[in-house]
Scaffold this motif. Sequence first.
Motif, short mmCIF file in Angstrom:
data_model
loop_
_atom_site.label_atom_id
_atom_site.label_comp_id
_atom_site.label_asym_id
_atom_site.label_seq_id
_atom_site.Cartn_x
_atom_site.Cartn_y
_atom_site.Cartn_z
N TYR A 64 37.65 128.68 17.26
CA TYR A 64 38.89 129.43 17.35
C TYR A 64 39.06 130.26 16.08
O TYR A 64 38.90 129.74 14.97
CB TYR A 64 40.09 128.49 17.49
N ARG A 65 39.38 131.53 16.24
CA ARG A 65 39.63 132.38 15.08
C ARG A 65 40.95 131.96 14.45
O ARG A 65 41.94 131.74 15.13
CB ARG A 65 39.69 133.85 15.50
N ASP A 66 40.93 131.86 13.14
CA ASP A 66 42.11 131.45 12.39
C ASP A 66 42.23 132.39 11.20
O ASP A 66 41.73 132.10 10.12
CB ASP A 66 41.95 130.00 11.94
N GLY A 67 42.84 133.55 11.44
CA GLY A 67 42.93 134.56 10.39
C GLY A 67 41.56 135.13 10.09
O GLY A 67 40.86 135.57 10.97
N GLU A 68 41.14 135.03 8.84
CA GLU A 68 39.84 135.55 8.43
C GLU A 68 38.73 134.52 8.61
O GLU A 68 37.56 134.81 8.41
CB GLU A 68 39.89 136.00 6.97
N THR A 69 39.08 133.28 8.94
CA THR A 69 38.10 132.22 9.12
C THR A 69 38.11 131.77 10.58
O THR A 69 38.80 132.35 11.41
CB THR A 69 38.40 131.02 8.21
N SER A 70 37.35 130.74 10.86
CA SER A 70 37.37 130.17 12.20
C SER A 70 37.39 128.66 12.10
O SER A 70 37.05 128.09 11.06
CB SER A 70 36.15 130.63 13.00
N ARG A 71 37.81 128.03 13.17
CA ARG A 71 37.85 126.57 13.24
C ARG A 71 37.00 126.13 14.43
O ARG A 71 37.11 126.68 15.51
CB ARG A 71 39.28 126.07 13.47
N ARG A 72 36.18 125.16 14.20
CA ARG A 72 35.35 124.58 15.27
C ARG A 72 35.90 123.20 15.57
O ARG A 72 36.06 122.38 14.67
CB ARG A 72 33.90 124.49 14.82
N ILE A 73 36.19 122.96 16.83
CA ILE A 73 36.67 121.63 17.20
C ILE A 73 35.48 120.80 17.66
O ILE A 73 34.44 121.36 18.04
CB ILE A 73 37.78 121.69 18.28
N PRO A 74 35.61 119.49 17.65
CA PRO A 74 34.51 118.66 18.13
C PRO A 74 34.14 119.02 19.57
O PRO A 74 34.99 119.50 20.33
CB PRO A 74 35.08 117.24 18.05
N PRO A 75 32.90 118.80 19.93
CA PRO A 75 32.46 119.13 21.29
C PRO A 75 33.35 118.50 22.37
O PRO A 75 33.83 117.39 22.20
CB PRO A 75 31.04 118.56 21.34
N SER A 76 33.55 119.25 23.44
CA SER A 76 34.39 118.80 24.56
C SER A 76 33.54 118.67 25.81
O SER A 76 32.74 119.55 26.12
CB SER A 76 35.50 119.82 24.83
N HIS A 77 33.73 117.60 26.53
CA HIS A 77 33.05 117.39 27.81
C HIS A 77 33.88 118.06 28.89
O HIS A 77 35.04 117.71 29.07
CB HIS A 77 32.91 115.89 28.07
N MET A 78 33.31 119.04 29.56
CA MET A 78 34.02 119.80 30.58
C MET A 78 33.25 119.68 31.89
O MET A 78 32.03 119.58 31.89
CB MET A 78 34.13 121.28 30.19
N PRO A 79 33.95 119.74 33.03
CA PRO A 79 33.27 119.57 34.32
C PRO A 79 32.32 120.71 34.67
O PRO A 79 31.40 120.51 35.45
CB PRO A 79 34.42 119.47 35.32
N SER A 80 32.55 121.89 34.10
CA SER A 80 31.70 123.04 34.45
C SER A 80 31.88 124.15 33.42
O SER A 80 32.84 124.13 32.64
CB SER A 80 32.06 123.57 35.84
#
Length: 168
Positions: free
Chosen positions: A95-111
Amino acid sequence: MEIVRTQVLNATAPNGQAILRVLFCGQGNECVTVDMANVEGDEEIVLVRAKAILVQTATFGLASNDYDGTSNGNFDEVSVTSVKEAAGDVYVFDYRDGETSRRIPPSHMPSFDAARAEAIRCAVDLLVDLEPGTDDLSGWLVRVSDEQGELLYTVDVQEAEAARQASQ
């Protein structure tokens, strides 16, 4: 906490608004709830959104180690969280957060379609927080990668704005 049971319930918020309450229960009767308003779709879509909210809430603003705590927000180490499921893939969201970005832990998604829909929904949420004249209103807002780091999808400001207008 290893999730052993989930429930999706209809509930009412203190202000009287109808909400969906997702209950994640673990071993030893530990439970976490996520309340959501304005959610449409089947139970699978509701669970995907609730998991994303839970992961975002648990990780934003927190570093996974001392080095990351003093860094610029581009975390080098990402801890993996998992929920045991029979089908689907793992996706990583930036996710873009101003001039930097944030990475969240991996997410398990159905597709991939579910991951793409979540990325667009989150980009619309980020777009609302941008201020014309103060924030850069160009470029990417959300990126989706696979477990190996291969970029699969990017939501830019224009796509988020089109999705926001289409949902009104």
